[in-house]
Design a protein around this motif. Structure first.
Motif: not given
Length: 264
Positions: A89-94, A132-138, A180-182
């Motif tokens: 989830n980490l992100g910067i913006f401006g 054999s199980w896991g979840r990665v999201q961006y 997946n990405s959100v």
């Protein structure tokens, strides 16, 4: 739907406030043990106190460290050597005029918004596939598709996350791990409030300022308001669950209809 994440351990980066904190709370409510990550121990401890107030029976632990650095990444991995769910989830913006974005700032956005996620995925994905199980999201953004003129460096970094997500989904193919990405739309957080007032009349009451921002800078939104962090968290919790076992390599939209496309 009954979402039960009991027995699963999650790491949510940038989870001391905003969307990350809402995701941490949502995963904890679903029964996961949640590692809260931020740059400093003080901010993480303060976030843990707030989260435990919101989810009294939640199982939280501290994983402080600046994951934009090698040392900070090692600190987080030492605190949490294994994860079943990774939410990048980490992100910067401006806002910055396009012709004024320096090479240094381009590199900083890529380092924080993209490479931190790559490093942690590299660290945890192997263990997930072995089990054999896991979840990665961006946590990406509508800005990955509709590049905002006022911050193209941010938009490009989020576009990169879509490619990273799809690539790692292929690396995990057939393993039982989903990646997946959100695509989160404009969301109401303290940082976004500051961003909005940087573009709008600072004397306006917040409700007027945010509506004016949406009209002038995000007119494509069908929701016509900022999204609340919990609305993003709801999708992340679902994608983290066994119920989403057939969704992988996807970019899931929680954008309030801002992306003007009928293709998911």
């Amino acid at each position: 739907m009954q979402i039960d994440l009991a027995g699963k351990t999650a790491l949510v980066t940038g989870s001391t406030q905003g969307i990350g904190a809402a995701i941490a709370a949502g995963l904890a409510r679903a029964g996961a043990r949640v590692a809260v990550s931020g740059r400093g121990a003080d901010s993480v401890d303060a976030a843990l106190e707030r989260l435990r107030g919101q989810v009294p029976d939640g199982d939280f632990l501290a994983a402080p460290g600046d994951i934009a650095t090698d040392e900070g990444t090692r600190q987080v991995l030492d605190a949490l050597p294994r994860a079943d769910i990774l939410v990048n989830n980490l992100g910067i913006f401006g806002a910055r005029p396009a012709l004024e974005i320096s090479d240094e700032e381009w590199r900083r956005y890529f380092e924080v918004n993209v490479l931190t996620a790559v490093r942690l995925t590299r660290a945890y994905l192997g263990g997930m596939t072995e089990r054999s199980w896991g979840r990665v999201q961006y946590i990406a953004s509508d800005s990955a598709i509709a590049i905002p003129a006022e911050m193209i460096h941010y938009g490009v970094s989020k576009t990169s996350l879509l490619a990273v997500s799809r690539g790692f989904a292929k690396a995990a193919a057939g393993s039982g791990v989903t990646v997946n990405s959100v695509l989160a739309g404009p969301t109401h957080t303290p940082g976004v409030e500051e961003f909005v007032y940087g573009l709008m009349d600072s004397s306006l009451p917040w409700d007027e300022a945010q509506r004016a921002f949406m009209r002038e800078h995000r007119p494509q939104s069908l929701l016509q308001r900022l999204i609340e962090p919990e609305e993003i968290a709801n999708m992340v919790v679902y994608l983290s669950s066994p119920l989403a076992s057939a969704t992988t390599g996807a970019a899931i939209r929680v954008d309030g209809g801002l992306i003007d496309s009928i293709v998911p």
